[in-house]
Design a protein around this motif. Structure first.
Motif, PDB file in Angstrom:
ATOM      1  N   ASP A  71     -18.421   5.269 -20.749  1.00  0.00           N
ATOM      2  CA  ASP A  71     -17.648   4.055 -20.514  1.00  0.00           C
ATOM      3  C   ASP A  71     -18.592   2.874 -20.747  1.00  0.00           C
ATOM      4  OD1 ASP A  71     -16.622   1.777 -19.187  1.00  0.00           O
ATOM      5  OD2 ASP A  71     -15.708   2.970 -17.600  1.00  0.00           O
ATOM      6  N   ARG A  72     -18.259   2.012 -21.693  1.00  0.00           N
ATOM      7  CA  ARG A  72     -19.128   0.886 -22.054  1.00  0.00           C
ATOM      8  C   ARG A  72     -19.418  -0.017 -20.853  1.00  0.00           C
ATOM      9  NH1 ARG A  72     -19.933  -1.294 -27.151  1.00  0.00           N
ATOM     10  NH2 ARG A  72     -18.122  -0.178 -27.941  1.00  0.00           N
ATOM     11  N   GLU A  73     -18.417  -0.251 -20.004  1.00  0.00           N
ATOM     12  CA  GLU A  73     -18.572  -1.159 -18.869  1.00  0.00           C
ATOM     13  C   GLU A  73     -19.477  -0.594 -17.776  1.00  0.00           C
ATOM     14  OE1 GLU A  73     -15.689  -2.903 -15.405  1.00  0.00           O
ATOM     15  OE2 GLU A  73     -14.898  -2.911 -17.456  1.00  0.00           O
ATOM     16  N   ARG A  74     -19.343   0.691 -17.479  1.00  0.00           N
ATOM     17  CA  ARG A  74     -20.086   1.294 -16.358  1.00  0.00           C
ATOM     18  C   ARG A  74     -21.219   2.218 -16.783  1.00  0.00           C
ATOM     19  NH1 ARG A  74     -16.011   1.099 -11.720  1.00  0.00           N
ATOM     20  NH2 ARG A  74     -15.269  -0.985 -12.185  1.00  0.00           N
ATOM     21  N   ASN A  75     -21.307   2.511 -18.083  1.00  0.00           N
ATOM     22  CA  ASN A  75     -22.327   3.414 -18.613  1.00  0.00           C
ATOM     23  C   ASN A  75     -22.284   4.790 -17.940  1.00  0.00           C
ATOM     24  OD1 ASN A  75     -24.319   3.832 -20.572  1.00  0.00           O
ATOM     25  ND2 ASN A  75     -25.940   3.620 -19.040  1.00  0.00           N
ATOM     26  N   GLN A  76     -21.070   5.244 -17.614  1.00  0.00           N
ATOM     27  CA  GLN A  76     -20.854   6.548 -16.999  1.00  0.00           C
ATOM     28  C   GLN A  76     -20.122   7.446 -17.987  1.00  0.00           C
ATOM     29  OE1 GLN A  76     -21.880   7.573 -13.813  1.00  0.00           O
ATOM     30  NE2 GLN A  76     -23.051   5.688 -14.048  1.00  0.00           N
ATOM     31  N   PRO A  77     -20.396   8.775 -17.956  1.00  0.00           N
ATOM     32  CA  PRO A  77     -19.661   9.680 -18.855  1.00  0.00           C
ATOM     33  C   PRO A  77     -18.153   9.565 -18.654  1.00  0.00           C
ATOM     34  CG  PRO A  77     -21.485  10.826 -17.805  1.00  0.00           C
ATOM     35  CD  PRO A  77     -21.373   9.475 -17.127  1.00  0.00           C
ATOM     36  N   VAL A  78     -17.418   9.726 -19.732  1.00  0.00           N
ATOM     37  CA  VAL A  78     -15.960   9.690 -19.689  1.00  0.00           C
ATOM     38  C   VAL A  78     -15.472  10.924 -18.941  1.00  0.00           C
ATOM     39  CG1 VAL A  78     -13.890   9.817 -21.147  1.00  0.00           C
ATOM     40  CG2 VAL A  78     -15.811   8.369 -21.823  1.00  0.00           C
ATOM     41  N   ALA A  79     -14.461  10.750 -18.096  1.00  0.00           N
ATOM     42  CA  ALA A  79     -13.896  11.864 -17.331  1.00  0.00           C
ATOM     43  C   ALA A  79     -13.343  12.929 -18.272  1.00  0.00           C
ATOM     44  CB  ALA A  79     -12.798  11.363 -16.402  1.00  0.00           C
ATOM     45  N   ARG A  80     -13.406  14.153 -17.845  1.00  0.00           N
ATOM     46  CA  ARG A  80     -12.894  15.281 -18.621  1.00  0.00           C
ATOM     47  C   ARG A  80     -11.388  15.115 -18.848  1.00  0.00           C
ATOM     48  NH1 ARG A  80     -14.611  19.018 -21.479  1.00  0.00           N
ATOM     49  NH2 ARG A  80     -13.584  21.030 -21.515  1.00  0.00           N
ATOM     50  N   LEU A  81     -10.955  15.302 -20.095  1.00  0.00           N
ATOM     51  CA  LEU A  81      -9.532  15.225 -20.398  1.00  0.00           C
ATOM     52  C   LEU A  81      -8.813  16.428 -19.810  1.00  0.00           C
ATOM     53  CD1 LEU A  81      -9.334  14.079 -24.124  1.00  0.00           C
ATOM     54  CD2 LEU A  81      -8.983  12.732 -22.080  1.00  0.00           C
ATOM     55  N   GLU A  82      -7.618  16.195 -19.315  1.00  0.00           N
ATOM     56  CA  GLU A  82      -6.778  17.259 -18.786  1.00  0.00           C
ATOM     57  C   GLU A  82      -5.373  17.071 -19.328  1.00  0.00           C
ATOM     58  OE1 GLU A  82      -6.931  16.899 -14.530  1.00  0.00           O
ATOM     59  OE2 GLU A  82      -8.753  18.098 -14.394  1.00  0.00           O
ATOM     60  N   VAL A  83      -4.629  18.154 -19.365  1.00  0.00           N
ATOM     61  CA  VAL A  83      -3.229  18.105 -19.771  1.00  0.00           C
ATOM     62  C   VAL A  83      -2.387  18.159 -18.503  1.00  0.00           C
ATOM     63  CG1 VAL A  83      -1.411  19.279 -21.066  1.00  0.00           C
ATOM     64  CG2 VAL A  83      -3.760  19.234 -21.947  1.00  0.00           C
ATOM     65  N   HIS A  84      -1.428  17.229 -18.413  1.00  0.00           N
ATOM     66  CA  HIS A  84      -0.590  17.135 -17.219  1.00  0.00           C
ATOM     67  C   HIS A  84       0.887  17.202 -17.582  1.00  0.00           C
ATOM     68  CE1 HIS A  84      -3.778  15.935 -14.365  1.00  0.00           C
ATOM     69  NE2 HIS A  84      -4.355  15.484 -15.467  1.00  0.00           N
ATOM     70  N   ALA A  85       1.670  17.778 -16.679  1.00  0.00           N
ATOM     71  CA  ALA A  85       3.124  17.768 -16.808  1.00  0.00           C
ATOM     72  C   ALA A  85       3.621  16.356 -16.525  1.00  0.00           C
ATOM     73  CB  ALA A  85       3.741  18.760 -15.816  1.00  0.00           C
ATOM     74  N   THR A  86       4.861  16.085 -16.850  1.00  0.00           N
ATOM     75  CA  THR A  86       5.404  14.747 -16.597  1.00  0.00           C
ATOM     76  C   THR A  86       5.406  14.402 -15.114  1.00  0.00           C
ATOM     77  OG1 THR A  86       7.649  15.632 -16.611  1.00  0.00           O
ATOM     78  CG2 THR A  86       6.833  14.696 -18.678  1.00  0.00           C
ATOM     79  N   ASP A  87       5.386  15.405 -14.239  1.00  0.00           N
ATOM     80  CA  ASP A  87       5.342  15.136 -12.800  1.00  0.00           C
ATOM     81  C   ASP A  87       3.915  15.041 -12.259  1.00  0.00           C
ATOM     82  OD1 ASP A  87       4.453  17.763 -12.673  1.00  0.00           O
ATOM     83  OD2 ASP A  87       6.228  18.536 -11.642  1.00  0.00           O
ATOM     84  N   GLY A  88       2.919  15.113 -13.171  1.00  0.00           N
ATOM     85  CA  GLY A  88       1.530  14.934 -12.758  1.00  0.00           C
ATOM     86  C   GLY A  88       0.739  16.212 -12.525  1.00  0.00           C
ATOM     87  N   ARG A  89       1.380  17.370 -12.502  1.00  0.00           N
ATOM     88  CA  ARG A  89       0.656  18.625 -12.291  1.00  0.00           C
ATOM     89  C   ARG A  89      -0.277  18.906 -13.464  1.00  0.00           C
ATOM     90  NH1 ARG A  89       3.990  22.761 -13.290  1.00  0.00           N
ATOM     91  NH2 ARG A  89       5.470  21.309 -14.204  1.00  0.00           N
ATOM     92  N   ALA A  90      -1.495  19.368 -13.163  1.00  0.00           N
ATOM     93  CA  ALA A  90      -2.408  19.803 -14.219  1.00  0.00           C
ATOM     94  C   ALA A  90      -1.880  21.113 -14.800  1.00  0.00           C
ATOM     95  CB  ALA A  90      -3.812  19.992 -13.672  1.00  0.00           C
ATOM     96  N   LEU A  91      -1.901  21.223 -16.133  1.00  0.00           N
ATOM     97  CA  LEU A  91      -1.382  22.411 -16.799  1.00  0.00           C
ATOM     98  C   LEU A  91      -2.489  23.203 -17.467  1.00  0.00           C
ATOM     99  CD1 LEU A  91       1.756  20.857 -18.557  1.00  0.00           C
ATOM    100  CD2 LEU A  91       1.705  22.203 -16.442  1.00  0.00           C
ATOM    101  N   THR A  92      -2.355  24.517 -17.470  1.00  0.00           N
ATOM    102  CA  THR A  92      -3.234  25.427 -18.204  1.00  0.00           C
ATOM    103  C   THR A  92      -2.427  25.984 -19.378  1.00  0.00           C
ATOM    104  OG1 THR A  92      -2.556  27.407 -16.990  1.00  0.00           O
ATOM    105  CG2 THR A  92      -4.366  26.094 -16.038  1.00  0.00           C
ATOM    106  N   PRO A  93      -3.057  26.687 -20.313  1.00  0.00           N
ATOM    107  CA  PRO A  93      -2.279  27.277 -21.414  1.00  0.00           C
ATOM    108  C   PRO A  93      -1.153  28.189 -20.916  1.00  0.00           C
ATOM    109  CG  PRO A  93      -4.614  27.385 -21.913  1.00  0.00           C
ATOM    110  CD  PRO A  93      -4.492  26.900 -20.492  1.00  0.00           C
ATOM    111  N   GLU A  94      -1.391  28.886 -19.829  1.00  0.00           N
ATOM    112  CA  GLU A  94      -0.372  29.797 -19.292  1.00  0.00           C
ATOM    113  C   GLU A  94       0.848  29.054 -18.744  1.00  0.00           C
ATOM    114  OE1 GLU A  94      -4.166  31.541 -19.736  1.00  0.00           O
ATOM    115  OE2 GLU A  94      -3.684  29.904 -18.359  1.00  0.00           O
ATOM    116  N   ASP A  95       0.705  27.775 -18.476  1.00  0.00           N
ATOM    117  CA  ASP A  95       1.806  26.972 -17.932  1.00  0.00           C
ATOM    118  C   ASP A  95       2.675  26.348 -19.022  1.00  0.00           C
ATOM    119  OD1 ASP A  95       0.927  27.316 -15.234  1.00  0.00           O
ATOM    120  OD2 ASP A  95      -0.561  25.728 -15.550  1.00  0.00           O
ATOM    121  N   THR A  96       2.361  26.604 -20.290  1.00  0.00           N
ATOM    122  CA  THR A  96       3.092  25.956 -21.379  1.00  0.00           C
ATOM    123  C   THR A  96       3.690  26.985 -22.325  1.00  0.00           C
ATOM    124  OG1 THR A  96       1.157  25.778 -22.820  1.00  0.00           O
ATOM    125  CG2 THR A  96       1.558  23.936 -21.292  1.00  0.00           C
TER     126      THR A  96
END
Length: 151
Positions: free
Chosen positions: A117-142
């Motif tokens: 992150d240019r502003e904070r010089n901190q690593p970018v958070a790990r990307l995750e895939v989420h359902a429309t209701d916010g639940r984190a999804l794994t390949p088995e969930d799709t």
């Protein structure tokens, strides 16, 4: 020379973009464009790519609407390449690829280029895939389903 199969008519949203970005050099050009490179010579110096191959990849990226040519920012007779909205849409793809590469292609103690992150010089958070209701999804969930087009 082997002829590449076109995926232009595929119903798969992973297959179709491969005609535009399925080549490793193309992804590295896009990476460099996100890093601020704009000129043919800058791309060539960064990648060490033969001029004819670089020229073909840039032409393809422009033809697919990922890059566009614009007059050089310094007013010279050269042209700059810049990412289009479609090209900028590849940002999460490159972040995901980068994070996957960091996890599986480096030893823990190895020094590597990290996206921060240019502003904070901190690593970018790990990307995750989420359902429309916010639940984190794994390949088995799709599952793949054929649905009408929407944006």
């Amino acid at each position: 020379m082997v002829t590449r199969t076109s995926h232009a008519e595929a119903s798969c949203a992973v297959a179709r973009p491969l005609d535009a970005i399925g080549d490793g050099w193309s992804l590295l050009i896009i990476r460099d464009a996100f890093d601020g490179l704009r000129r043919f010579g800058q791309f060539q110096k960064s990648l060490g790519l033969a001029k004819n191959i670089l020229s073909a990849r840039l032409r393809s990226l422009v033809a697919h609407g990922i890059l566009e040519t614009v007059p050089a920012s310094d007013g010279s007779a050269y042209q700059d390449y810049q990412l289009t909205e479609k090209g900028r849409g590849l940002f999460p793809v490159l972040v995901a690829l980068r994070q996957w590469g960091e996890e599986y292609f480096f030893l823990p103690e190895e020094v590597r280029a990290r996206l921060v992150d240019r502003e904070r010089n901190q690593p970018v958070a790990r990307l995750e895939v989420h359902a429309t209701d916010g639940r984190a999804l794994t390949p088995e969930d799709t599952v793949i389903a054929m649905l009408p087009g929407t944006r």
